[in-house]
Motif scaffolding. Structure first.
Motif, PDB file in Angstrom:
ATOM      1  N   LEU A  11       5.719 -14.090  -8.876  1.00  0.00           N
ATOM      2  CA  LEU A  11       4.591 -13.344  -9.426  1.00  0.00           C
ATOM      3  C   LEU A  11       4.500 -11.950  -8.808  1.00  0.00           C
ATOM      4  O   LEU A  11       4.797 -11.748  -7.627  1.00  0.00           O
ATOM      5  CB  LEU A  11       3.285 -14.101  -9.173  1.00  0.00           C
ATOM      6  CG  LEU A  11       3.176 -15.499  -9.804  1.00  0.00           C
ATOM      7  CD1 LEU A  11       1.844 -16.134  -9.426  1.00  0.00           C
ATOM      8  CD2 LEU A  11       3.306 -15.419 -11.315  1.00  0.00           C
ATOM      9  N   SER A  12       4.050 -11.012  -9.613  1.00  0.00           N
ATOM     10  CA  SER A  12       3.875  -9.638  -9.151  1.00  0.00           C
ATOM     11  C   SER A  12       2.551  -9.486  -8.417  1.00  0.00           C
ATOM     12  O   SER A  12       1.694 -10.374  -8.443  1.00  0.00           O
ATOM     13  CB  SER A  12       3.905  -8.682 -10.342  1.00  0.00           C
ATOM     14  OG  SER A  12       2.764  -8.892 -11.162  1.00  0.00           O
ATOM     15  N   TYR A  13       2.347  -8.346  -7.823  1.00  0.00           N
ATOM     16  CA  TYR A  13       1.110  -8.057  -7.110  1.00  0.00           C
ATOM     17  C   TYR A  13      -0.089  -8.147  -8.046  1.00  0.00           C
ATOM     18  O   TYR A  13      -1.121  -8.752  -7.709  1.00  0.00           O
ATOM     19  CB  TYR A  13       1.203  -6.662  -6.476  1.00  0.00           C
ATOM     20  CG  TYR A  13      -0.101  -6.214  -5.883  1.00  0.00           C
ATOM     21  CD1 TYR A  13      -0.492  -6.633  -4.614  1.00  0.00           C
ATOM     22  CD2 TYR A  13      -0.955  -5.373  -6.606  1.00  0.00           C
ATOM     23  CE1 TYR A  13      -1.704  -6.229  -4.083  1.00  0.00           C
ATOM     24  CE2 TYR A  13      -2.163  -4.962  -6.080  1.00  0.00           C
ATOM     25  CZ  TYR A  13      -2.541  -5.389  -4.811  1.00  0.00           C
ATOM     26  OH  TYR A  13      -3.730  -4.988  -4.279  1.00  0.00           O
ATOM     27  N   ASP A  14       0.037  -7.552  -9.230  1.00  0.00           N
ATOM     28  CA  ASP A  14      -1.092  -7.573 -10.170  1.00  0.00           C
ATOM     29  C   ASP A  14      -1.394  -8.985 -10.644  1.00  0.00           C
ATOM     30  O   ASP A  14      -2.563  -9.360 -10.832  1.00  0.00           O
ATOM     31  CB  ASP A  14      -0.786  -6.684 -11.374  1.00  0.00           C
ATOM     32  CG  ASP A  14      -0.875  -5.206 -11.025  1.00  0.00           C
ATOM     33  OD1 ASP A  14      -1.435  -4.885  -9.951  1.00  0.00           O
ATOM     34  OD2 ASP A  14      -0.371  -4.382 -11.803  1.00  0.00           O
ATOM     35  N   GLU A  15      -0.362  -9.779 -10.882  1.00  0.00           N
ATOM     36  CA  GLU A  15      -0.587 -11.160 -11.330  1.00  0.00           C
ATOM     37  C   GLU A  15      -1.308 -11.969 -10.253  1.00  0.00           C
ATOM     38  O   GLU A  15      -2.142 -12.822 -10.565  1.00  0.00           O
ATOM     39  CB  GLU A  15       0.757 -11.821 -11.672  1.00  0.00           C
ATOM     40  CG  GLU A  15       1.397 -11.277 -12.956  1.00  0.00           C
ATOM     41  CD  GLU A  15       2.789 -11.829 -13.188  1.00  0.00           C
ATOM     42  OE1 GLU A  15       3.119 -12.079 -14.362  1.00  0.00           O
ATOM     43  OE2 GLU A  15       3.531 -12.013 -12.186  1.00  0.00           O
ATOM     44  N   ILE A  16      -0.993 -11.671  -8.997  1.00  0.00           N
ATOM     45  CA  ILE A  16      -1.661 -12.373  -7.900  1.00  0.00           C
ATOM     46  C   ILE A  16      -3.104 -11.918  -7.749  1.00  0.00           C
ATOM     47  O   ILE A  16      -4.044 -12.728  -7.727  1.00  0.00           O
ATOM     48  CB  ILE A  16      -0.901 -12.153  -6.572  1.00  0.00           C
ATOM     49  CG1 ILE A  16       0.478 -12.815  -6.615  1.00  0.00           C
ATOM     50  CG2 ILE A  16      -1.711 -12.706  -5.387  1.00  0.00           C
ATOM     51  CD1 ILE A  16       0.463 -14.308  -6.596  1.00  0.00           C
ATOM     52  N   VAL A  48       5.264  -8.308  -2.644  1.00  0.00           N
ATOM     53  CA  VAL A  48       3.805  -8.455  -2.823  1.00  0.00           C
ATOM     54  C   VAL A  48       3.102  -8.301  -1.489  1.00  0.00           C
ATOM     55  O   VAL A  48       2.085  -7.599  -1.362  1.00  0.00           O
ATOM     56  CB  VAL A  48       3.471  -9.819  -3.471  1.00  0.00           C
ATOM     57  CG1 VAL A  48       1.960 -10.061  -3.437  1.00  0.00           C
ATOM     58  CG2 VAL A  48       3.980  -9.860  -4.903  1.00  0.00           C
ATOM     59  N   ILE A  49       3.668  -8.908  -0.457  1.00  0.00           N
ATOM     60  CA  ILE A  49       3.046  -8.831   0.866  1.00  0.00           C
ATOM     61  C   ILE A  49       3.089  -7.394   1.386  1.00  0.00           C
ATOM     62  O   ILE A  49       2.119  -6.902   1.986  1.00  0.00           O
ATOM     63  CB  ILE A  49       3.753  -9.802   1.833  1.00  0.00           C
ATOM     64  CG1 ILE A  49       3.508 -11.253   1.382  1.00  0.00           C
ATOM     65  CG2 ILE A  49       3.248  -9.602   3.270  1.00  0.00           C
ATOM     66  CD1 ILE A  49       4.232 -12.290   2.211  1.00  0.00           C
ATOM     67  N   SER A 107       6.291 -19.525  -1.165  1.00  0.00           N
ATOM     68  CA  SER A 107       5.605 -18.411  -0.519  1.00  0.00           C
ATOM     69  C   SER A 107       5.598 -17.191  -1.443  1.00  0.00           C
ATOM     70  O   SER A 107       6.374 -17.117  -2.400  1.00  0.00           O
ATOM     71  CB  SER A 107       6.304 -18.051   0.795  1.00  0.00           C
ATOM     72  OG  SER A 107       6.293 -19.162   1.669  1.00  0.00           O
ATOM     73  N   LEU A 108       4.688 -16.265  -1.134  1.00  0.00           N
ATOM     74  CA  LEU A 108       4.660 -15.026  -1.902  1.00  0.00           C
ATOM     75  C   LEU A 108       5.901 -14.188  -1.566  1.00  0.00           C
ATOM     76  O   LEU A 108       6.475 -14.294  -0.472  1.00  0.00           O
ATOM     77  CB  LEU A 108       3.395 -14.233  -1.582  1.00  0.00           C
ATOM     78  CG  LEU A 108       2.055 -14.872  -1.965  1.00  0.00           C
ATOM     79  CD1 LEU A 108       0.928 -13.967  -1.525  1.00  0.00           C
ATOM     80  CD2 LEU A 108       1.986 -15.139  -3.452  1.00  0.00           C
TER      81      LEU A 108
END
Length: 677
Positions: free
Chosen positions: A577-582, A616-617, A611-612
């Motif tokens: 998942l992308s940052y926006d999706e998270i 994203v992190i 894990s992410l």
């Protein structure tokens, strides 16, 4: 009726008396009167080992052989439950002794002058003592031979003894006079000086020398005021005035105004106003200066029995309130019973009554003492239902008609399942012109309900706290984890189980859910052992069970933080998942700091593929450096919903009470007989 006795059969040798009293030892001495000293002793087997009181004539006293013979001749013939039992006598070696059954609790005056003993005798006990003494006096005036009447002439608290059950026993007949009862107003012209005890003497008899049964009634009236006030007639006390006064000064002074000032402080909180009014009316009649206004003994008995009945009814009601009576058709039985009794006994319309104070004190005690959510929910349910009924009964204007309460039914009336049928629902609540005590009670009860509301919420959180903090880990099986959530749901169900009004439940549950959200989310946020895939799966399963609880659904939004965090942490392939999706789709309510903290702390205790992603992190880390707000990532429990008693009108309908049945065990109480009609 009197009994004819052969006095020779009641002779007790002086040797036996000496043995029983250890030669009139000071250790056996128990009291002293006009006749002489009284000793306690135990007779031998010939007299069935009876414990007795032995009254020994003092030759220096104002009484002598005439009084001894008089008492002996009369006393030996009496046979009544409320006359002390005659055992025997001794007239030997210049000793004149009368022996009667020992009353283990001594005389009334003995109790009144001892604060500890006075405190132990309740108002109900005092009424029973008065009734017993009145019955003994009634026996002397009306219960002897067809043409005989005994005028005691020395009725006082010292001459009324109490046995092991506090049953009153009239004693000491040395000054008594035998007369005829052919005429209702028999009078005796005494050849000697006026006799009796000064403070108890009938003023009319004292002035005229004419003795009548009404003279005993006056003396008994003085005793009634002693028992009411806890104050002996010859002692002085300060009742808020500038100087101490004797009892009868206060009695005359408060005849018209504030007679409640006469009540013994030890029983002030017990005594019901109607019981008090009934009692004091007959007591004042007894001490009337007019002989014609003084009541007969049977009237005294009847009126004090009425006072006792009223007091017992109120005491039974209080007992009903303090005992968990359960629910009928979702309505608290105790609340319904209290309301119907208040209505039936016309307390809502009373100008003066302390029953409301006693009820409020019970509710206040529950608030102060109860540390159990289930108990507090029970009190909240009861107080809410009673408040609703009281509010519905108080007239909004003067045009409403007051309906008469149902008549008191006999206890023999059976319990009917059709009690208050649905078609009579509108008669359940009867509108009345409530007086100040009822209006004040409504206000105080509303305050209690409000406090109970907040305390129930707080106690529920307190009980949930340990359950949320000590959740099972992966080492426990699914059954253990499921039982743990059932325990949490069971804790919440105390509101439903106690039929707390829906409007209150709708206000409490969101606050509790907000607290649960804080506890669970903060655990994931700060405790590494809780920020794992397994723990999040456990919470997810619990939330699913919680979502099935119907009354909890409207408050579901208060669990948003933990729901979003769990949804993210338990998702498979979230590394894709992308940052926006998270942050926008999965966890919109979480701040960047909170999300980064969880992502950094999270560890997959089963697979490494959940894990992410590092991208994203990294994005979160970069955005955090640009955020200068430094907001705390820890949630705080600051959510609170105010409560208004006006909301209760939306939780009850009058029709809800139509089929309410009192608890079956209440049928044993005369106070609630009318509920079973």
């Amino acid at each position: 009726m009197t009994r004819v006795v052969n006095l020779e059969n009641y002779v007790i040798p002086l040797e036996e008396i000496n043995r029983a009293t250890e030669n009139f030892s000071s250790q056996r001495f128990i009291g002293c009167g006009g006749f002489g000293k009284v000793y306690k002793g135990k007779l031998s087997e010939r007299w069935e080992n009876l414990t007795v009181a032995i009254k020994r004539l003092d030759h220096d006293s104002y009484q002598g052989e005439i009084e001894f013979r008089n008492e002996l001749e009369m006393f030996s013939r009496f046979h009544h439950e409320n006359i002390i039992s005659f055992i025997g006598y001794c007239n030997e070696s210049n000793e004149m002794i009368i022996v009667y059954k020992y009353a283990i609790n001594g005389s009334i005056d003995y109790h009144l002058q001892d604060p500890d003993k006075r405190r132990s005798i309740t108002w109900k006990h005092r009424l029973k003592i008065c009734i017993g003494a009145a019955r003994g006096l009634d026996y002397l005036h009306w219960g002897l031979k067809e043409h005989e009447r005994v005028i005691h002439r020395d009725i006082k608290s010292a001459n009324i003894l109490l046995d092991e059950n506090l049953v009153a026993k009239v004693c000491d007949f040395g000054l008594s006079k035998l007369g005829t009862k052919n005429q209702p107003n028999t009078q005796l012209y005494t050849n000697t000086k006026v006799a009796g005890t000064h403070f108890y003497l009938d003023p009319t008899y004292q002035e005229s020398g004419i003795l009548s049964k009404e003279s005993d009634v006056y003396s008994f009236g003085v005793v009634l005021f002693e028992i009411l006030s806890g104050m002996l007639v010859y002692s002085k006390r300060n009742m808020g005035d500038d100087r101490p006064r004797a009892l009868m000064n206060f009695v005359r002074r408060y005849h018209e105004n504030e007679p409640e000032k006469l009540i013994d402080p030890y029983i002030r909180d017990q005594i019901d106003s109607r019981s008090f009014n009934t009692f004091i009316q007959i007591a004042y009649q007894c001490i009337s200066f007019s002989l014609k206004e003084r009541p007969r003994t049977n009237t005294i008995i009847q009126r004090i029995e009425e006072a006792l009945s009223i007091q017992e009814n109120v005491d039974e009601l209080i007992e009903c309130v303090t005992t968990d009576r359960g629910f009928s058709h979702g309505i608290p039985v105790a609340a319904f019973t209290i309301y119907k009794c208040l209505l039936h006994w016309k307390y809502l319309e009373a100008e003066k009554t302390n029953i409301f104070e006693r009820l409020i004190q019970i509710y206040i005690s529950a608030i102060e003492v109860e540390d159990n959510t289930n108990h507090m929910a029970y009190w909240l349910s009861n107080a809410s239902a009673l408040l609703f009924l009281i509010q519905k009964s108080i007239k909004l204007d003067n045009t409403s008609l007051v309906q008469n309460p149902p008549p008191l039914a006999s206890l023999t009336t059976g319990f009917h399942s059709s009690l208050f049928p649905a078609e009579a629902a509108l008669n359940i609540v009867q509108q009345v012109d409530a007086k100040h005590p009822a209006l004040l009670f409504r206000q105080q009860l509303a305050t209690c309900v409000e406090k109970m509301y907040y305390m129930t919420c707080d106690k529920l959180k307190k009980e949930l706290g340990p359950l949320l903090s000590h959740a099972p880990r992966t080492s426990f099986g699914e059954d253990t984890q499921s039982n743990h959530w059932k325990g949490i749901i069971g804790c919440l169900n105390t509101l439903k189980d106690n039929f707390v009004p829906p409007i209150i439940v709708q206000k409490i549950i969101p606050q509790v859910f907000s607290y649960m959200n804080m506890q669970l989310f903060n655990s994931v946020l700060v405790r590494r052992e809780c920020c794992t895939f397994s723990y999040c799966e456990y919470v997810k399963a619990g939330l699913a069970e919680l979502e099935r609880v119907e009354y909890a659904r409207p408050a579901w939004g208060e669990l948003m933080h933990i729901r979003h965090a769990i949804q993210c942490m338990t998702m498979h392939h979230k590394y894709r998942l992308s940052y926006d999706e998270i942050t926008i789709d999965l966890c919109p309510v979480l701040s960047i700091q909170q999300m980064y903290r969880i992502s950094s702390l999270y560890w997959d205790d089963q697979f490494d593929t959940r894990s992410l992603s590092e991208d994203v992190i990294s994005s979160m880390r970069m955005l955090m450096t640009q955020d200068f707000n430094n907001r705390s990532i820890i949630l705080e429990d600051s959510f609170s919903i105010p409560f208004s008693v006006d909301d209760l009108s939306n939780s009850f309908q009058v029709e809800n009470f139509a089929n309410v049945k009192p608890a079956v065990q209440l049928a044993t109480y005369p106070a609630f007989a009318f509920l079973y009609k």
